[in-house]
Design a protein around this motif. Sequence first.
Motif, PDB file in Angstrom:
ATOM      1  N   LYS A   8      76.904  19.697  99.301  1.00  0.00           N
ATOM      2  CA  LYS A   8      76.901  19.187  97.928  1.00  0.00           C
ATOM      3  C   LYS A   8      75.484  19.085  97.391  1.00  0.00           C
ATOM      4  N   ALA A   9      74.540  18.616  98.230  1.00  0.00           N
ATOM      5  CA  ALA A   9      73.149  18.492  97.799  1.00  0.00           C
ATOM      6  C   ALA A   9      72.553  19.855  97.460  1.00  0.00           C
ATOM      7  N   ALA A  10      72.824  20.854  98.326  1.00  0.00           N
ATOM      8  CA  ALA A  10      72.317  22.204  98.068  1.00  0.00           C
ATOM      9  C   ALA A  10      72.969  22.794  96.817  1.00  0.00           C
ATOM     10  N   TYR A  11      74.256  22.531  96.645  1.00  0.00           N
ATOM     11  CA  TYR A  11      74.986  23.024  95.464  1.00  0.00           C
ATOM     12  C   TYR A  11      74.412  22.428  94.182  1.00  0.00           C
ATOM     13  N   ARG A  12      74.154  21.111  94.193  1.00  0.00           N
ATOM     14  CA  ARG A  12      73.578  20.461  93.000  1.00  0.00           C
ATOM     15  C   ARG A  12      72.190  21.005  92.690  1.00  0.00           C
ATOM     16  N   ARG A  13      71.392  21.238  93.770  1.00  0.00           N
ATOM     17  CA  ARG A  13      70.019  21.737  93.557  1.00  0.00           C
ATOM     18  C   ARG A  13      70.035  23.132  92.940  1.00  0.00           C
ATOM     19  N   LEU A  14      70.909  23.999  93.450  1.00  0.00           N
ATOM     20  CA  LEU A  14      70.986  25.360  92.906  1.00  0.00           C
ATOM     21  C   LEU A  14      71.607  25.368  91.513  1.00  0.00           C
ATOM     22  N   CYS A  15      72.544  24.458  91.264  1.00  0.00           N
ATOM     23  CA  CYS A  15      73.125  24.365  89.915  1.00  0.00           C
ATOM     24  C   CYS A  15      72.076  23.954  88.892  1.00  0.00           C
ATOM     25  N   MET A  16      71.229  23.010  89.286  1.00  0.00           N
ATOM     26  CA  MET A  16      70.150  22.594  88.381  1.00  0.00           C
ATOM     27  C   MET A  16      69.168  23.740  88.149  1.00  0.00           C
ATOM     28  N   LEU A  17      68.965  24.541  89.191  1.00  0.00           N
ATOM     29  CA  LEU A  17      68.020  25.651  89.078  1.00  0.00           C
ATOM     30  C   LEU A  17      68.567  26.770  88.199  1.00  0.00           C
ATOM     31  N   TYR A  18      69.868  27.068  88.358  1.00  0.00           N
ATOM     32  CA  TYR A  18      70.459  28.224  87.682  1.00  0.00           C
ATOM     33  C   TYR A  18      71.353  27.871  86.497  1.00  0.00           C
ATOM     34  N   HIS A  19      71.460  26.599  86.130  1.00  0.00           N
ATOM     35  CA  HIS A  19      72.371  26.235  85.048  1.00  0.00           C
ATOM     36  C   HIS A  19      71.947  26.896  83.740  1.00  0.00           C
ATOM     37  N   PRO A  20      72.875  27.606  83.089  1.00  0.00           N
ATOM     38  CA  PRO A  20      72.505  28.355  81.865  1.00  0.00           C
ATOM     39  C   PRO A  20      71.920  27.468  80.771  1.00  0.00           C
ATOM     40  N   ASP A  21      72.349  26.208  80.668  1.00  0.00           N
ATOM     41  CA  ASP A  21      71.876  25.337  79.601  1.00  0.00           C
ATOM     42  C   ASP A  21      70.412  24.966  79.746  1.00  0.00           C
ATOM     43  N   LYS A  22      69.822  25.207  80.926  1.00  0.00           N
ATOM     44  CA  LYS A  22      68.419  24.858  81.147  1.00  0.00           C
ATOM     45  C   LYS A  22      67.472  25.955  80.689  1.00  0.00           C
ATOM     46  N   HIS A  23      68.030  27.078  80.225  1.00  0.00           N
ATOM     47  CA  HIS A  23      67.200  28.220  79.831  1.00  0.00           C
ATOM     48  C   HIS A  23      67.569  28.656  78.414  1.00  0.00           C
ATOM     49  N   ARG A  24      66.554  28.658  77.530  1.00  0.00           N
ATOM     50  CA  ARG A  24      66.790  28.994  76.138  1.00  0.00           C
ATOM     51  C   ARG A  24      66.676  30.489  75.862  1.00  0.00           C
ATOM     52  N   ASP A  25      65.835  31.175  76.636  1.00  0.00           N
ATOM     53  CA  ASP A  25      65.661  32.613  76.447  1.00  0.00           C
ATOM     54  C   ASP A  25      66.994  33.324  76.707  1.00  0.00           C
ATOM     55  N   PRO A  26      67.496  34.154  75.775  1.00  0.00           N
ATOM     56  CA  PRO A  26      68.821  34.805  75.930  1.00  0.00           C
ATOM     57  C   PRO A  26      68.943  35.618  77.220  1.00  0.00           C
ATOM     58  N   GLU A  27      67.882  36.347  77.559  1.00  0.00           N
ATOM     59  CA  GLU A  27      67.944  37.175  78.769  1.00  0.00           C
ATOM     60  C   GLU A  27      68.021  36.296  80.017  1.00  0.00           C
ATOM     61  N   LEU A  28      67.171  35.258  80.089  1.00  0.00           N
ATOM     62  CA  LEU A  28      67.198  34.360  81.225  1.00  0.00           C
ATOM     63  C   LEU A  28      68.523  33.611  81.292  1.00  0.00           C
ATOM     64  N   LYS A  29      69.086  33.283  80.131  1.00  0.00           N
ATOM     65  CA  LYS A  29      70.357  32.568  80.083  1.00  0.00           C
ATOM     66  C   LYS A  29      71.481  33.410  80.694  1.00  0.00           C
ATOM     67  N   THR A  30      71.480  34.727  80.361  1.00  0.00           N
ATOM     68  CA  THR A  30      72.494  35.638  80.918  1.00  0.00           C
ATOM     69  C   THR A  30      72.354  35.762  82.423  1.00  0.00           C
ATOM     70  N   GLN A  31      71.095  35.912  82.889  1.00  0.00           N
ATOM     71  CA  GLN A  31      70.855  36.012  84.325  1.00  0.00           C
ATOM     72  C   GLN A  31      71.239  34.725  85.044  1.00  0.00           C
ATOM     73  N   ALA A  32      70.963  33.602  84.399  1.00  0.00           N
ATOM     74  CA  ALA A  32      71.302  32.313  85.000  1.00  0.00           C
ATOM     75  C   ALA A  32      72.815  32.161  85.142  1.00  0.00           C
ATOM     76  N   GLU A  33      73.573  32.644  84.163  1.00  0.00           N
ATOM     77  CA  GLU A  33      75.040  32.567  84.215  1.00  0.00           C
ATOM     78  C   GLU A  33      75.580  33.339  85.421  1.00  0.00           C
ATOM     79  N   GLN A  34      75.025  34.529  85.670  1.00  0.00           N
ATOM     80  CA  GLN A  34      75.489  35.354  86.791  1.00  0.00           C
ATOM     81  C   GLN A  34      75.209  34.662  88.124  1.00  0.00           C
ATOM     82  N   LEU A  35      73.986  34.147  88.285  1.00  0.00           N
ATOM     83  CA  LEU A  35      73.637  33.480  89.539  1.00  0.00           C
ATOM     84  C   LEU A  35      74.397  32.169  89.704  1.00  0.00           C
ATOM     85  N   PHE A  36      74.619  31.469  88.593  1.00  0.00           N
ATOM     86  CA  PHE A  36      75.373  30.221  88.639  1.00  0.00           C
ATOM     87  C   PHE A  36      76.803  30.479  89.128  1.00  0.00           C
ATOM     88  N   ASN A  37      77.410  31.576  88.672  1.00  0.00           N
ATOM     89  CA  ASN A  37      78.766  31.928  89.106  1.00  0.00           C
ATOM     90  C   ASN A  37      78.810  32.263  90.605  1.00  0.00           C
TER      91      ASN A  37
END
Length: 536
Positions: A8-37
């Motif tokens: 759970k701790a590792a999952y929360r850490r990676l979610c915070m790292l890759y969460h799409p809402d944390k990135h405003r740049d459209p390209e980074l947001k798309t990449q974050a969505e893929q890694l988050f999934n």
Amino acid sequence: QASQEELKAAYRRLCMLYHPDKHRDPELKTQAEQLFNLVHQAYEVLSDPQTRAIYDIYGRRGLEMEGWEVVERKRTAAEIREEFERLQREREERRLQQRTNPKGTISVGIDATDLFDRYDEEYEDVPGSSFPQIEINKMHISQSIEAPLTATDTAILSGNLSTQNGNGGGSINLALRRVTSAKGWGELEFGAGDLHGPLFGLKIFRNLTPRCFITTNCALQFSSRGVRPGLTTVLARNLDKNTMGYLQWRWGIQSAMNTSIVRDTKTSHFTVALQLGIPHSFMMVSYQHKFQDEDQTRVKGSLKAGFFGTIVEYGAERKISRHSILGATVSVGVPQGVSLKIKLNRASQTYFFPVHLTDQLLPSAVFYATVGPLIIYFAMHRLVIKPYLRAQKERELEKQRENTASDILQKKQEAEAAVRLMQESVRRIIEAEEARMGLIIVNAWYGKFVNDNSRKNEKVKVIDVTVPLQCLVKDSKLILTEASKAGLPGFYDPCVGEEKSLKVLYQFRGVLHQVMSADNEALRIPKQSHRIDADG
């Protein structure tokens, strides 16, 4: 072996790292969505005890196995392993009719005695007599195939042809084998040939105890002289972990009693045997040393003495390709003379070439039989075998790269996207580590390094993994488990099919450290042994 809390701790850490809402740049947001999934899919597997047990034991192929949908929930890992093995057996049974186990032997006997036992004065008037006459005086070919009928029944069809000095013959045999239980099996054999009449045989194998088994083979050979019965019984027992003892009794045309002890370890194979029988009684001692190299080199020697004379044999064998083993043995005996035996095992096929050099004990024959094969082998290995294997390996690697090119490209894009998404987190980690004089990754590279001068023509293939490695630092520690580092966040495989390493230059308490770790090797830093000597 991570606990649910650690997951759970590792999952929360990676979610915070890759969460799409944390990135405003459209390209980074798309990449974050893929890694988050991807992170979410991994957590779904590992957070469920059943799917986690399947993945821990069998990896992705276990999750993709057909039939898991009928598996009852809340099973233990042992029960899941048993269910997986059952599904595998069912799949193997579906392929049963397509499997055979072909085995074959080709033996070509060569008479080269004219090389050493030649009397030149007898051939002075014969045209072409200046060249020694080397002849093939015997041949033997045998082949067998297995045809599984059911999970317990197998049919075995075999045949052989032999010829010696212009005379020969052959035979064909059919055997039906049934596995009666986990402790034994039985086999019926029917055969016929042009030199002998019909043959009927029965063979039985049985485990008497976990350390002892018995094999009995009885046969009836019909011929113009009548019926010739035969019986062979072998009793074997494990004397210890690496040693077997055998007692054999053979009754029939060549009756004999034989006892032998065989000790087989990782580095050696030793056999001692004693036989009392008609027409031959003998004693034999043999030893084989196994070198622990990638070519599986073995050297062997044996001494055999009996009513027929005395024979000393010595030789070696070596793996020359993935499926081929080449061996040579020199046989020196009285009154047999000197022979050279060359054997090539290719998968389940054996090619045997016994070369008879002389009927006498001539030092020249022993010398050439020993030195000649060595010179030819090393020349062939250097000029033919080694270049061929190198080219074959390059072709296989190239094919593997082509087959995985799209997958590797996707992994590379995911890794590069992960590195871009890690930048802000890494900046905060570095600030925290600098404040406490903790662990800072100065440089890190992953891939193929070439340090050996013999491989200086090979190309270095590495990627910079400084950022993803720093992102894994927690409380001034970095811990990597025994697994390929290509699967870490921000990593990918830069050289598919080749040996890889991780090289890290890091700073801890203001002092530089350096370490190189193999791809599947566990790594824990910092360590005092990694410290770079300031005087160096």
